[in-house]
Motif scaffolding. Structure first.
Motif, PDB file in Angstrom:
ATOM      1  N   ILE A 142     -37.182 -11.071 -23.542  1.00 31.61           N
ATOM      2  CA  ILE A 142     -37.196 -11.989 -22.409  1.00 31.61           C
ATOM      3  C   ILE A 142     -36.241 -11.463 -21.343  1.00 31.61           C
ATOM      4  CG2 ILE A 142     -36.718 -14.326 -21.593  1.00 31.61           C
ATOM      5  CD1 ILE A 142     -39.082 -14.299 -23.429  1.00 31.61           C
ATOM      6  N   ILE A 143     -36.740 -11.273 -20.144  1.00 33.65           N
ATOM      7  CA  ILE A 143     -35.922 -10.848 -19.005  1.00 33.65           C
ATOM      8  C   ILE A 143     -35.937 -11.970 -17.973  1.00 33.65           C
ATOM      9  CG2 ILE A 143     -35.651  -9.163 -17.151  1.00 33.65           C
ATOM     10  CD1 ILE A 143     -37.177  -7.155 -18.904  1.00 33.65           C
ATOM     11  N   ILE A 144     -34.755 -12.389 -17.530  1.00 36.60           N
ATOM     12  CA  ILE A 144     -34.635 -13.417 -16.487  1.00 36.60           C
ATOM     13  C   ILE A 144     -34.177 -12.744 -15.195  1.00 36.60           C
ATOM     14  CG2 ILE A 144     -33.605 -15.623 -15.826  1.00 36.60           C
ATOM     15  CD1 ILE A 144     -35.261 -15.725 -18.390  1.00 36.60           C
ATOM     16  N   VAL A 145     -34.922 -12.954 -14.130  1.00 35.59           N
ATOM     17  CA  VAL A 145     -34.553 -12.364 -12.845  1.00 35.59           C
ATOM     18  C   VAL A 145     -34.446 -13.461 -11.799  1.00 35.59           C
ATOM     19  CG1 VAL A 145     -36.970 -11.825 -12.323  1.00 35.59           C
ATOM     20  CG2 VAL A 145     -35.146 -10.632 -11.098  1.00 35.59           C
ATOM     21  N   ALA A 146     -33.347 -13.472 -11.064  1.00 32.16           N
ATOM     22  CA  ALA A 146     -33.159 -14.433  -9.981  1.00 32.16           C
ATOM     23  C   ALA A 146     -33.969 -13.996  -8.772  1.00 32.16           C
ATOM     24  CB  ALA A 146     -31.675 -14.529  -9.614  1.00 32.16           C
ATOM     25  N   GLU A 147     -34.576 -14.956  -8.089  1.00 30.44           N
ATOM     26  CA  GLU A 147     -35.417 -14.626  -6.935  1.00 30.44           C
ATOM     27  C   GLU A 147     -34.639 -13.878  -5.854  1.00 30.44           C
ATOM     28  OE1 GLU A 147     -36.943 -18.154  -5.112  1.00 30.44           O
ATOM     29  OE2 GLU A 147     -34.969 -19.029  -4.739  1.00 30.44           O
ATOM     30  N   GLY A 148     -33.321 -14.113  -5.781  1.00 29.89           N
ATOM     31  CA  GLY A 148     -32.508 -13.435  -4.775  1.00 29.89           C
ATOM     32  C   GLY A 148     -32.234 -11.987  -5.110  1.00 29.89           C
ATOM     33  N   ALA A 149     -32.503 -11.595  -6.351  1.00 32.21           N
ATOM     34  CA  ALA A 149     -32.287 -10.203  -6.756  1.00 32.21           C
ATOM     35  C   ALA A 149     -33.511  -9.353  -6.453  1.00 32.21           C
ATOM     36  CB  ALA A 149     -31.947 -10.135  -8.242  1.00 32.21           C
ATOM     37  N   MET A 150     -34.680  -9.840  -6.892  1.00 31.99           N
ATOM     38  CA  MET A 150     -35.957  -9.159  -6.623  1.00 31.99           C
ATOM     39  C   MET A 150     -37.083 -10.015  -7.180  1.00 31.99           C
ATOM     40  SD  MET A 150     -36.435  -6.111  -9.428  1.00 31.99           S
ATOM     41  CE  MET A 150     -34.740  -5.581  -9.553  1.00 31.99           C
ATOM     42  N   PRO A 151     -38.303  -9.805  -6.712  1.00 31.78           N
ATOM     43  CA  PRO A 151     -39.439 -10.508  -7.311  1.00 31.78           C
ATOM     44  C   PRO A 151     -39.714  -9.967  -8.718  1.00 31.78           C
ATOM     45  CG  PRO A 151     -39.968  -9.680  -5.106  1.00 31.78           C
ATOM     46  CD  PRO A 151     -38.681  -9.036  -5.523  1.00 31.78           C
ATOM     47  N   ALA A 152     -40.189 -10.812  -9.590  1.00 31.88           N
ATOM     48  CA  ALA A 152     -40.531 -10.384 -10.947  1.00 31.88           C
ATOM     49  C   ALA A 152     -41.597  -9.300 -10.922  1.00 31.88           C
ATOM     50  CB  ALA A 152     -41.011 -11.585 -11.755  1.00 31.88           C
ATOM     51  N   SER A 153     -42.519  -9.394  -9.964  1.00 33.14           N
ATOM     52  CA  SER A 153     -43.602  -8.409  -9.869  1.00 33.14           C
ATOM     53  C   SER A 153     -43.054  -7.009  -9.601  1.00 33.14           C
ATOM     54  CB  SER A 153     -44.583  -8.810  -8.770  1.00 33.14           C
ATOM     55  OG  SER A 153     -43.918  -8.954  -7.524  1.00 33.14           O
ATOM     56  N   LYS A 154     -42.004  -6.930  -8.783  1.00 32.71           N
ATOM     57  CA  LYS A 154     -41.412  -5.622  -8.485  1.00 32.71           C
ATOM     58  C   LYS A 154     -40.764  -5.025  -9.726  1.00 32.71           C
ATOM     59  CE  LYS A 154     -37.908  -3.330  -5.642  1.00 32.71           C
ATOM     60  NZ  LYS A 154     -36.872  -3.498  -4.581  1.00 32.71           N
ATOM     61  N   LEU A 155     -40.053  -5.848 -10.477  1.00 33.01           N
ATOM     62  CA  LEU A 155     -39.413  -5.363 -11.702  1.00 33.01           C
ATOM     63  C   LEU A 155     -40.463  -4.898 -12.700  1.00 33.01           C
ATOM     64  CD1 LEU A 155     -36.908  -4.903 -13.428  1.00 33.01           C
ATOM     65  CD2 LEU A 155     -37.046  -7.299 -14.158  1.00 33.01           C
TER      66      LEU A 155
ATOM     67  N   ASN B  88     -30.073 -17.138  -2.781  1.00 29.40           N
ATOM     68  CA  ASN B  88     -29.268 -15.914  -2.862  1.00 29.40           C
ATOM     69  C   ASN B  88     -28.194 -15.980  -3.941  1.00 29.40           C
ATOM     70  OD1 ASN B  88     -30.594 -14.591  -0.680  1.00 29.40           O
ATOM     71  ND2 ASN B  88     -29.451 -15.876   0.754  1.00 29.40           N
ATOM     72  N   ALA B  89     -28.249 -17.023  -4.759  1.00 29.27           N
ATOM     73  CA  ALA B  89     -27.271 -17.183  -5.836  1.00 29.27           C
ATOM     74  C   ALA B  89     -27.943 -16.970  -7.187  1.00 29.27           C
ATOM     75  CB  ALA B  89     -26.646 -18.579  -5.770  1.00 29.27           C
ATOM     76  N   GLY B  90     -27.192 -16.437  -8.134  1.00 25.93           N
ATOM     77  CA  GLY B  90     -27.757 -16.143  -9.444  1.00 25.93           C
ATOM     78  C   GLY B  90     -27.398 -17.135 -10.525  1.00 25.93           C
ATOM     79  N   ASP B  91     -26.851 -18.287 -10.157  1.00 21.36           N
ATOM     80  CA  ASP B  91     -26.359 -19.229 -11.169  1.00 21.36           C
ATOM     81  C   ASP B  91     -27.447 -19.728 -12.114  1.00 21.36           C
ATOM     82  OD1 ASP B  91     -24.256 -19.037  -9.188  1.00 21.36           O
ATOM     83  OD2 ASP B  91     -23.341 -20.770 -10.155  1.00 21.36           O
ATOM     84  N   ILE B  92     -28.619 -20.059 -11.574  1.00 24.72           N
ATOM     85  CA  ILE B  92     -29.690 -20.554 -12.440  1.00 24.72           C
ATOM     86  C   ILE B  92     -30.079 -19.492 -13.455  1.00 24.72           C
ATOM     87  CG2 ILE B  92     -32.099 -21.298 -12.528  1.00 24.72           C
ATOM     88  CD1 ILE B  92     -31.721 -22.687  -9.879  1.00 24.72           C
ATOM     89  N   ALA B  93     -30.263 -18.255 -12.995  1.00 21.67           N
ATOM     90  CA  ALA B  93     -30.619 -17.159 -13.893  1.00 21.67           C
ATOM     91  C   ALA B  93     -29.520 -16.922 -14.922  1.00 21.67           C
ATOM     92  CB  ALA B  93     -30.876 -15.891 -13.086  1.00 21.67           C
ATOM     93  N   LEU B  94     -28.284 -16.954 -14.463  1.00 20.56           N
ATOM     94  CA  LEU B  94     -27.149 -16.636 -15.322  1.00 20.56           C
ATOM     95  C   LEU B  94     -26.971 -17.667 -16.431  1.00 20.56           C
ATOM     96  CD1 LEU B  94     -24.859 -14.674 -15.720  1.00 20.56           C
ATOM     97  CD2 LEU B  94     -23.520 -15.941 -14.044  1.00 20.56           C
ATOM     98  N   TRP B  95     -26.929 -18.930 -16.058  1.00 19.42           N
ATOM     99  CA  TRP B  95     -26.697 -19.987 -17.035  1.00 19.42           C
ATOM    100  C   TRP B  95     -27.888 -20.163 -17.973  1.00 19.42           C
ATOM    101  CZ3 TRP B  95     -22.540 -23.691 -17.491  1.00 19.42           C
ATOM    102  CH2 TRP B  95     -21.447 -23.393 -16.677  1.00 19.42           C
TER     103      TRP B  95
END
Length: 319
Positions: A217-230, A172-179
């Motif tokens: 390139i779009i980076i999405v954190a799993e806690g935000a939504m699945p890549a498939s949905k985006l 539920n954290a976005g740190d990996i995606a963010l950094w």
């Protein structure tokens, strides 16, 4: 204390072995025997333990994963099993326990302290979502793994002129995606801590096309939504075709970075010192690159917060 235990719990993280090594060698330096508890809290309940000497932790500082293994243990939720584990520890002469893991592991340690057993927490999770510390063991290695993957995908995206959506872990954290997104120069980063605007994402992609940019390139954190949905949303909204990569558990593996090895060594050693000082229900962490300790109970009242200034910077640099 003359005899202590150490276990790893929850998801594995690069640097756990370095922390185990630090606990054993720091303990031995002070004349303390250190027992490894195998398979996390399951091993704690069952008394799966072994004396760890200097040689048993030699050559592991560079290895990912955990020498002590890890597991999920639903039985540990019941007090009777926790008491069973404490009894096994006391029968073996173990007076305190160092728990290496994330917030779930910390909650287990808190329950043990309520029953009178000394515990110290060491934060280790790639998600970097443990309150009270700037960085957790394994996070730096994970983001370097992700950045390397993004760099590789960028080569393919450039060759085929595609838009790639890369889904990264983090719970539920976005740190990996963010950094990793900022480090790899991603055009868009989506994290659970901040609302996203689909129109803005489309506009950014279209703006790139207008200046002859052939890929994104779009980076999405799993806690935000699945890549498939985006991907579905972008296709429905603007007819944008994308390619999806879900990095998955590759992010947990690999040899820990120098930063994670040093962090693990510092935190593991400090955890031993706290037990020898008679402390319990404490966690070690790092703030402004200085090691300190705080009450384990803080995780019950404090939420991890992502550095939103990095999110803002990422958007500003992806114009």
């Amino acid at each position: 204390m003359k005899r202590i235990g150490v276990l790893t719990s929850g998801g594995d993280a690069p640097g756990m072995n370095a922390a185990i090594r630090a606990v054993v060698r720091k303990g031995n330096y002070h004349g303390v025997e250190v027992y490894g508890i195998y398979h996390g809290y399951e091993g704690f309940i069952q008394g799966k333990m072994k004396l760890l000497d200097l040689g048993s932790v030699g050559g592991i500082i560079q290895r990912g994963g955990t020498k002590l293994f890890s597991s999920r243990c639903p039985q540990f939720m019941e007090e009777a099993y926790r008491l069973q584990g404490i009894q096994k520890m006391r029968e073996a002469g173990i007076e305190g326990l160092i728990v290496i893991g994330g917030d779930g592991s910390y909650r287990g340690a808190i329950e043990l302290t309520k029953l009178g057993f000394h515990c110290i927490g060491v934060p280790a999770t790639i998600d970097n979502d443990v309150p009270g510390t700037d960085f957790t063991i394994g996070f730096d290695t994970a983001i370097n793994t992700v950045v390397n993957a993004i760099d590789n995908i960028r080569d393919t995206a450039t060759s085929h002129e595609n838009t790639f959506i890369i889904e990264v872990m983090g719970r539920n954290a976005g740190d990996i995606a963010l950094w990793s997104g900022l480090a790899a120069g991603a055009e868009t980063v989506i994290i659970p801590e901040e609302p996203y605007d689909l129109d803005e994402i489309v506009e950014r992609l279209k703006r790139g096309e207008s200046r002859k940019k052939k890929y994104s390139i779009i980076i999405v954190a799993e806690g935000a939504m699945p890549a498939s949905k985006l991907a579905e949303m972008l296709k429905e909204k603007a007819g944008i075709e994308t390619r999806i990569t879900v990095l998955g558990h590759i992010q947990r593996g690999g040899s820990p970075t120098a930063f994670d090895r040093v962090l693990a060594s510092r935190l593991g050693a400090r955890a031993v010192e706290l037990l020898l000082e008679g402390k319990t229900r404490r966690a070690v962490g790092i703030k402004n690159y200085q090691v300190y300790d705080y009450d384990l109970m803080d995780i019950m009242t404090t939420k991890h917060k992502a550095d939103i200034s990095l999110y803002t910077l990422s958007k500003e640099l992806s114009i």
